[in-house]
Write a protein that holds these residues in place. Structure first.
Motif, PDB file in Angstrom:
ATOM      1  N   CYS A 118       0.983   4.300  -2.746  1.00 46.13           N
ATOM      2  CA  CYS A 118       0.793   5.713  -2.409  1.00 46.13           C
ATOM      3  C   CYS A 118       1.961   6.553  -2.920  1.00 46.13           C
ATOM      4  N   ASN A 119       3.178   6.016  -2.819  1.00 51.54           N
ATOM      5  CA  ASN A 119       4.346   6.722  -3.352  1.00 51.54           C
ATOM      6  C   ASN A 119       4.237   6.906  -4.860  1.00 51.54           C
ATOM      7  N   PHE A 120       3.741   5.874  -5.528  1.00 52.27           N
ATOM      8  CA  PHE A 120       3.550   5.921  -6.976  1.00 52.27           C
ATOM      9  C   PHE A 120       2.550   7.015  -7.345  1.00 52.27           C
ATOM     10  N   LEU A 121       1.453   7.088  -6.601  1.00 53.59           N
ATOM     11  CA  LEU A 121       0.431   8.096  -6.891  1.00 53.59           C
ATOM     12  C   LEU A 121       0.987   9.507  -6.747  1.00 53.59           C
ATOM     13  N   LYS A 122       1.750   9.729  -5.676  1.00 48.72           N
ATOM     14  CA  LYS A 122       2.238  11.080  -5.405  1.00 48.72           C
ATOM     15  C   LYS A 122       3.384  11.486  -6.326  1.00 48.72           C
ATOM     16  N   TYR A 123       4.365  10.599  -6.485  1.00 50.15           N
ATOM     17  CA  TYR A 123       5.594  10.995  -7.167  1.00 50.15           C
ATOM     18  C   TYR A 123       5.620  10.668  -8.662  1.00 50.15           C
ATOM     19  N   GLN A 124       4.776   9.729  -9.092  1.00 45.85           N
ATOM     20  CA  GLN A 124       4.730   9.383 -10.508  1.00 45.85           C
ATOM     21  C   GLN A 124       3.511   9.971 -11.207  1.00 45.85           C
ATOM     22  N   LYS A 125       2.402  10.114 -10.446  1.00 44.29           N
ATOM     23  CA  LYS A 125       1.160  10.576 -11.064  1.00 44.29           C
ATOM     24  C   LYS A 125       0.687  11.918 -10.520  1.00 44.29           C
ATOM     25  N   ASP A 126       1.418  12.468  -9.549  1.00 46.86           N
ATOM     26  CA  ASP A 126       1.074  13.768  -8.968  1.00 46.86           C
ATOM     27  C   ASP A 126      -0.353  13.782  -8.437  1.00 46.86           C
ATOM     28  N   PHE A 155       0.852  -1.206   0.000  1.00 41.46           N
ATOM     29  CA  PHE A 155       0.000   0.000   0.000  1.00 41.46           C
ATOM     30  C   PHE A 155       0.885   1.253   0.000  1.00 41.46           C
ATOM     31  N   ARG A 156       1.963   1.232   0.783  1.00 40.61           N
ATOM     32  CA  ARG A 156       2.893   2.359   0.856  1.00 40.61           C
ATOM     33  C   ARG A 156       3.509   2.644  -0.515  1.00 40.61           C
ATOM     34  N   GLU A 157       3.946   1.576  -1.201  1.00 36.04           N
ATOM     35  CA  GLU A 157       4.533   1.731  -2.532  1.00 36.04           C
ATOM     36  C   GLU A 157       3.520   2.325  -3.509  1.00 36.04           C
ATOM     37  N   ASP A 173      -2.577  13.591  -5.043  1.00 31.45           N
ATOM     38  CA  ASP A 173      -2.453  13.816  -3.604  1.00 31.45           C
ATOM     39  C   ASP A 173      -3.025  12.637  -2.830  1.00 31.45           C
ATOM     40  N   CYS A 174      -2.233  12.099  -1.910  1.00 23.68           N
ATOM     41  CA  CYS A 174      -2.709  11.016  -1.044  1.00 23.68           C
ATOM     42  C   CYS A 174      -1.781  10.898   0.158  1.00 23.68           C
ATOM     43  N   TYR A 175      -2.241  10.211   1.180  1.00 19.09           N
ATOM     44  CA  TYR A 175      -1.469  10.043   2.411  1.00 19.09           C
ATOM     45  C   TYR A 175      -0.259   9.143   2.157  1.00 19.09           C
ATOM     46  N   GLN A 176       0.904   9.545   2.699  1.00 22.50           N
ATOM     47  CA  GLN A 176       2.128   8.765   2.576  1.00 22.50           C
ATOM     48  C   GLN A 176       2.369   7.996   3.871  1.00 22.50           C
ATOM     49  N   ILE A 177       2.308   6.680   3.795  1.00 24.74           N
ATOM     50  CA  ILE A 177       2.451   5.836   4.984  1.00 24.74           C
ATOM     51  C   ILE A 177       3.915   5.841   5.430  1.00 24.74           C
TER      52      ILE A 177
END
Length: 312
Positions: A75-83, A71-73, A85-89
């Motif tokens: 969320c990282n993908f959503l924020k840093y690859q797709k811009d 799930f953490r990975e 916004d979501c919670y970073q675990i």
């Protein structure tokens, strides 16, 4: 958030592009996707991740840690690859606990019993001639090389080099190519097997056309015939890998060899990432503990490990 199927497919493709097999984790990703869809979640918040983590109270803490790692990975993908916004675990949340796992280390006597009984289950007429020769050889290779069963079953003819006495592994847990050394006696046995069953066969043929579960069932039969008690904690087929490490460390110490030289070799042989993951085995077997304690802390003090590294 965009159509879930699309975004999750893109994430899986991204992991594959980076070289990860992502097989088990893909199942977790689909579970996360279904959870978000069923609850009509359009933005991943801290509360959403916490609710997902507590969804199933019947699974172990390590399984929860693995799932939340996926799930953490994502969320990282959503924020840093797709811009998006979501919670970073945080990394420190949901850590895996390796402290309560103690592998079963076979004694030298138990290994002798196992070897003496390798052919006993094969008297059952259900086994083909190929399997009669394959199963015992698989057990010998696992104990004498420290390989994982999945690595061994993925070896093809082109990955076996008789002249070098080695296997070339490309499909490994850590996705790192490595060579596994084989003793001369075992190399001759493997070569005899390959020559017998794969004469004029294509190089992309798998040497052992055996399913991992069937190899495990065969091994359990051998253990029972060897009067080695089986519990829910083991022994497992994978414990041959742990035993390989302990026995090689023990042998090196008894032969007064420089342990600082043998450990990097063992680390490379089995595909571990650090020396600490090897040092773990100094603490789990009473047969070598007395010998190890004779070595000064000045010589091996740096090997006192922080338990929690990859000991598998």
């Amino acid at each position: 958030m965009r159509e879930y199927n699309t975004i999750f497919d893109e994430f899986i493709q991204f992991k594959h592009f980076l070289g990860y097999k992502y097989k088990t984790d893909e199942i977790v990703i689909n579970e996360i996707k279904n959870y978000l869809i069923e609850h009509n979640i359009t933005k991943i918040t801290k509360e959403v991740t916490e609710d997902y983590a507590g969804l199933n109270t019947n699974i172990s803490s390590n399984t929860i840690a693995r799932n939340m790692g996926v799930f953490r990975e994502f969320c990282n993908f959503l924020k840093y690859q797709k811009d998006i916004d979501c919670y970073q675990i945080p990394n420190k949340i949901y850590p895996q606990n390796h402290n309560n796992f103690i592998p079963y280390i076979f004694s030298y006597e138990e290994i002798k019993l196992i070897y003496s009984n390798l052919n006993e289950p094969l008297k059952d007429y259900h086994y083909s001639y190929y399997k009669q020769k394959a199963y015992p050889l698989i057990i010998k290779i696992l104990y004498q090389t420290g390989m994982r069963i999945g690595e061994l079953l993925n070896i093809k003819l082109e990955d076996y080099n008789y002249e070098l006495s080695a296997f070339k592994l490309t499909d490994t847990k850590n996705n790192e190519e490595r060579y596994v050394a084989i003793s001369d006696k075992l190399n001759e046995e493997i070569n005899k097997f390959v020559t017998k069953f794969f004469y004029n066969k294509s190089n992309d043929e798998y040497i052992f056309k055996i399913h991992g579960d069937s190899a495990t069932k065969y091994f359990k039969k051998v253990l029972m015939l060897s009067n080695i008690k089986i519990t829910d904690k083991g022994p497992r087929l994978h414990d041959l890998r742990h035993t390989y490490l302990v026995h090689n460390i023990d042998k090196a110490i008894k032969e007064n060899r420089d342990v600082n030289q043998i450990l990097p070799i063992l680390k490379t042989q089995i595909g571990h990432k650090s020396l600490n993951s090897i040092a773990y085995y100094f603490h789990i077997n009473k047969d070598i503990l007395g010998t190890v304690n004779k070595i000064s802390e000045e010589e091996l003090g740096y090997l006192i490990p922080s338990i929690g590294e990859d000991n598998e």
